[in-house]
Design a protein around this motif. Structure first.
Motif, PDB file in Angstrom:
ATOM      1  N   VAL A  33       0.859  -1.182   0.000  1.00  0.00           N
ATOM      2  CA  VAL A  33       0.000   0.000   0.000  1.00  0.00           C
ATOM      3  C   VAL A  33       0.892   1.228   0.000  1.00  0.00           C
ATOM      4  O   VAL A  33       1.858   1.299   0.756  1.00  0.00           O
ATOM      5  N   GLU A  34       0.571   2.181  -0.858  1.00  0.00           N
ATOM      6  CA  GLU A  34       1.271   3.469  -0.867  1.00  0.00           C
ATOM      7  C   GLU A  34       0.317   4.537  -0.374  1.00  0.00           C
ATOM      8  O   GLU A  34      -0.788   4.670  -0.874  1.00  0.00           O
ATOM      9  N   MET A  35       0.783   5.267   0.612  1.00  0.00           N
ATOM     10  CA  MET A  35      -0.012   6.361   1.175  1.00  0.00           C
ATOM     11  C   MET A  35       0.666   7.681   0.823  1.00  0.00           C
ATOM     12  O   MET A  35       1.876   7.826   1.032  1.00  0.00           O
ATOM     13  N   PRO A  36      -0.086   8.644   0.312  1.00  0.00           N
ATOM     14  CA  PRO A  36       0.511   9.947  -0.001  1.00  0.00           C
ATOM     15  C   PRO A  36       0.859  10.702   1.276  1.00  0.00           C
ATOM     16  O   PRO A  36       0.293  10.434   2.341  1.00  0.00           O
ATOM     17  N   ALA A  37       1.784  11.627   1.144  1.00  0.00           N
ATOM     18  CA  ALA A  37       2.183  12.452   2.292  1.00  0.00           C
ATOM     19  C   ALA A  37       1.089  13.480   2.580  1.00  0.00           C
ATOM     20  O   ALA A  37       0.572  14.114   1.669  1.00  0.00           O
ATOM     21  N   ARG A  38       0.739  13.606   3.847  1.00  0.00           N
ATOM     22  CA  ARG A  38      -0.228  14.618   4.292  1.00  0.00           C
ATOM     23  C   ARG A  38       0.337  15.282   5.531  1.00  0.00           C
ATOM     24  O   ARG A  38       0.705  14.608   6.482  1.00  0.00           O
ATOM     25  N   GLU A  39       0.362  16.586   5.527  1.00  0.00           N
ATOM     26  CA  GLU A  39       0.938  17.326   6.658  1.00  0.00           C
ATOM     27  C   GLU A  39       0.177  17.099   7.953  1.00  0.00           C
ATOM     28  O   GLU A  39       0.768  16.951   9.017  1.00  0.00           O
ATOM     29  N   ALA A  50      -3.515   2.582   5.959  1.00  0.00           N
ATOM     30  CA  ALA A  50      -2.954   1.594   5.034  1.00  0.00           C
ATOM     31  C   ALA A  50      -3.423   0.189   5.407  1.00  0.00           C
ATOM     32  O   ALA A  50      -3.775  -0.613   4.537  1.00  0.00           O
ATOM     33  N   PHE A  51      -3.455  -0.116   6.686  1.00  0.00           N
ATOM     34  CA  PHE A  51      -3.931  -1.416   7.158  1.00  0.00           C
ATOM     35  C   PHE A  51      -5.397  -1.627   6.775  1.00  0.00           C
ATOM     36  O   PHE A  51      -5.781  -2.680   6.274  1.00  0.00           O
ATOM     37  N   GLU A  52      -6.221  -0.608   6.994  1.00  0.00           N
ATOM     38  CA  GLU A  52      -7.637  -0.710   6.655  1.00  0.00           C
ATOM     39  C   GLU A  52      -7.837  -0.870   5.144  1.00  0.00           C
ATOM     40  O   GLU A  52      -8.724  -1.611   4.710  1.00  0.00           O
ATOM     41  N   LEU A  53      -7.022  -0.209   4.347  1.00  0.00           N
ATOM     42  CA  LEU A  53      -7.094  -0.372   2.899  1.00  0.00           C
ATOM     43  C   LEU A  53      -6.738  -1.805   2.504  1.00  0.00           C
ATOM     44  O   LEU A  53      -7.393  -2.405   1.647  1.00  0.00           O
ATOM     45  N   MET A  54      -5.722  -2.355   3.149  1.00  0.00           N
ATOM     46  CA  MET A  54      -5.327  -3.734   2.861  1.00  0.00           C
ATOM     47  C   MET A  54      -6.450  -4.708   3.226  1.00  0.00           C
ATOM     48  O   MET A  54      -6.759  -5.628   2.471  1.00  0.00           O
ATOM     49  N   ALA A  56      -9.638  -4.010   3.316  1.00  0.00           N
ATOM     50  CA  ALA A  56     -10.712  -3.801   2.337  1.00  0.00           C
ATOM     51  C   ALA A  56     -10.401  -4.538   1.035  1.00  0.00           C
ATOM     52  O   ALA A  56     -11.298  -5.091   0.400  1.00  0.00           O
ATOM     53  N   ARG A  57      -9.137  -4.584   0.634  1.00  0.00           N
ATOM     54  CA  ARG A  57      -8.753  -5.340  -0.554  1.00  0.00           C
ATOM     55  C   ARG A  57      -9.010  -6.827  -0.370  1.00  0.00           C
ATOM     56  O   ARG A  57      -9.440  -7.514  -1.282  1.00  0.00           O
TER      57      ARG A  57
END
Length: 102
Positions: A33-39, A50-54, A56-57
């Motif tokens: 999983v790649e997560m964009p940078a957010r300030e 990222a874990f939740e996205l994984m 969901a996949r």
């Protein structure tokens, strides 16, 4: 004629059952999983997302709301293989396939 029919049925059963005996290949990128940078986001929150996205996949978006998944999301590092930065300043996380499936 009766024996020919039985032979055909037997061959069809063998053909149908053969794919069940094969093991599926693990797609390594599927567990990345790649997560964009957010300030406004800290690293821990990025790891949880990222874990939740994984999850969901793997099991669908409704699985993310399950109590066991939410408890596991509190420590996503337990499911990670490695973490690295991306050129764009984001984070790339490789999850351990056996830990996710287990």
């Amino acid at each position: 004629m009766y024996q020919v029919r039985n032979t055909i049925i037997l061959l069809l059963l063998v053909l149908v059952m053969t794919p069940a005996a094969l093991q599926a290949a693990v797609l390594e990128d599927f567990y990345q999983v790649e997560m964009p940078a957010r300030e406004e986001q800290d690293r821990g929150q990025a790891l949880r997302e990222a874990f939740e996205l994984m999850i969901a996949r793997q099991a669908g978006t409704e699985a993310v709301d399950r109590e066991a998944v939410q408890a596991a999301a509190q420590d996503p590092q337990a499911f990670m293989r490695r973490i690295a930065g991306t050129e764009a300043g984001g984070v790339r996380i490789d999850f351990e396939p056996a830990a996710i499936r287990g």
